[in-house]
Design a protein around this motif. Structure first.
Motif, PDB file in Angstrom:
ATOM      1  N   GLN A  71     -34.875 -26.884  19.387  1.00 28.84           N
ATOM      2  CA  GLN A  71     -34.567 -25.764  20.252  1.00 28.84           C
ATOM      3  C   GLN A  71     -35.328 -24.499  19.844  1.00 28.84           C
ATOM      4  O   GLN A  71     -34.966 -23.396  20.260  1.00 28.84           O
ATOM      5  N   TYR A  72     -36.368 -24.672  19.036  1.00 29.14           N
ATOM      6  CA  TYR A  72     -37.152 -23.530  18.570  1.00 29.14           C
ATOM      7  C   TYR A  72     -38.614 -23.732  18.930  1.00 29.14           C
ATOM      8  O   TYR A  72     -39.067 -24.862  19.146  1.00 29.14           O
ATOM      9  N   GLY A  73     -39.352 -22.632  18.978  1.00 31.97           N
ATOM     10  CA  GLY A  73     -40.756 -22.752  19.319  1.00 31.97           C
ATOM     11  C   GLY A  73     -41.483 -21.437  19.178  1.00 31.97           C
ATOM     12  O   GLY A  73     -40.980 -20.473  18.594  1.00 31.97           O
ATOM     13  N   VAL A  74     -42.682 -21.400  19.706  1.00 31.23           N
ATOM     14  CA  VAL A  74     -43.518 -20.206  19.657  1.00 31.23           C
ATOM     15  C   VAL A  74     -43.754 -19.726  21.081  1.00 31.23           C
ATOM     16  O   VAL A  74     -43.670 -20.502  22.044  1.00 31.23           O
ATOM     17  N   THR A  75     -44.056 -18.441  21.210  1.00 28.62           N
ATOM     18  CA  THR A  75     -44.277 -17.857  22.518  1.00 28.62           C
ATOM     19  C   THR A  75     -45.355 -16.788  22.441  1.00 28.62           C
ATOM     20  O   THR A  75     -45.527 -16.141  21.401  1.00 28.62           O
ATOM     21  N   ALA A  76     -46.083 -16.622  23.529  1.00 30.45           N
ATOM     22  CA  ALA A  76     -47.125 -15.600  23.637  1.00 30.45           C
ATOM     23  C   ALA A  76     -46.952 -14.885  24.971  1.00 30.45           C
ATOM     24  O   ALA A  76     -46.466 -15.474  25.952  1.00 30.45           O
ATOM     25  N   MET A  77     -47.354 -13.615  25.012  1.00 30.35           N
ATOM     26  CA  MET A  77     -47.160 -12.850  26.235  1.00 30.35           C
ATOM     27  C   MET A  77     -48.204 -11.749  26.351  1.00 30.35           C
ATOM     28  O   MET A  77     -48.585 -11.128  25.362  1.00 30.35           O
ATOM     29  N   VAL A  78     -48.676 -11.515  27.567  1.00 27.92           N
ATOM     30  CA  VAL A  78     -49.450 -10.321  27.893  1.00 27.92           C
ATOM     31  C   VAL A  78     -48.669  -9.556  28.958  1.00 27.92           C
ATOM     32  O   VAL A  78     -48.087 -10.156  29.868  1.00 27.92           O
TER      33      VAL A  78
END
Length: 235
Positions: A71-78
């Motif tokens: 239930q965990y992970g990585v995320t990226a955003m602009v």
């Protein structure tokens, strides 16, 4: 703008690659209001830290990648964000002078953000889950260009503050809900707290027709609460 487009294309390429691997995640686009708080929203002209920011808007593109089956992970955003300036509050001292009138043009804070971070989620059912995220990265901030035409007993003149650009370290803390609408589409809601403190140099303030012009440096603490709704393409 070119950097933002490049980052968006990179996120799309990453999402395509992970889709081929059968991993779980989504590429989402969201938009909503940006609410300034604290010194950024302060409208007292006697407060040197006041940002005079009003309710604005933001749009972002995000990539979420869940690691393994957990239930965990990585995320990226602009993200692109705009907050207009309350010009009447900015010039309220001038308005209090008898026989003075003025007209203003433009004036807004602009932010272009690229963030990376981690998230965790809790599923309430096959359709609804809650997620929390912590992110950090680079923020490009443009200060407002403010121009006022002032008319009084001495005549009419123009006061202008130039717009300058600065980079800063930004942080975001937030969470929201994901609603599965089908095999490929999800409805995404987010509420987040964003902060950065850019430092601007050579901000020019000038008065036309009067020999007065000065360059000054300033630091502005930017804090906004942002609410967004969008759609995610699951892969």
């Amino acid at each position: 703008m070119k950097k933002t487009i490049l980052i968006m294309l990179m996120l799309l390429a990453i999402a395509t690659g992970m889709a081929a691997q059968g991993e779980r995640g989504y590429l989402g686009i969201s938009l909503g209001p940006s609410i300034p708080i604290g010194e950024f929203a302060e409208q007292d002209p006697d407060n040197e830290s006041a940002g005079f920011a009003d309710l604005g808007a933001m749009v972002d593109l995000s990539l979420v990648y869940r690691i393994g089956k957990g239930q965990y992970g990585v995320t990226a955003m602009v993200r692109s964000q705009l907050n207009p300036v309350d010009e009447e509050a900015l010039f309220s001292d001038v308005l209090q002078e008898p026989g003075i009138s003025f007209d203003t043009e433009g004036g807004r804070w602009g932010m272009r953000t690229a963030l990376l971070g981690a998230f965790g989620s809790v599923a309430f059912s096959d359709k609804i889950s809650f997620h929390a995220r912590v992110m950090a990265g680079i923020v490009g901030v443009s200060s407002p260009n403010v121009e006022a035409t002032v008319t009084g007993p001495a005549g009419t003149f123009i006061v202008e503050q130039s717009s300058e650009n600065a980079s800063a370290f930004g942080r975001l803390y937030g969470g929201g809900f994901t609603f599965n609408l089908g095999n490929k589409i999800a409805l995404i809601t987010n509420l987040d707290y964003f902060t950065a403190t850019p430092e601007f140099s050579n901000v020019e303030v000038s008065i036309n027709d009067i020999p007065f012009s000065t360059n000054q440096s300033l630091s502005q603490k930017v804090v906004t609460v942002n609410f967004s709704v969008g759609l995610g393409l699951k892969f």
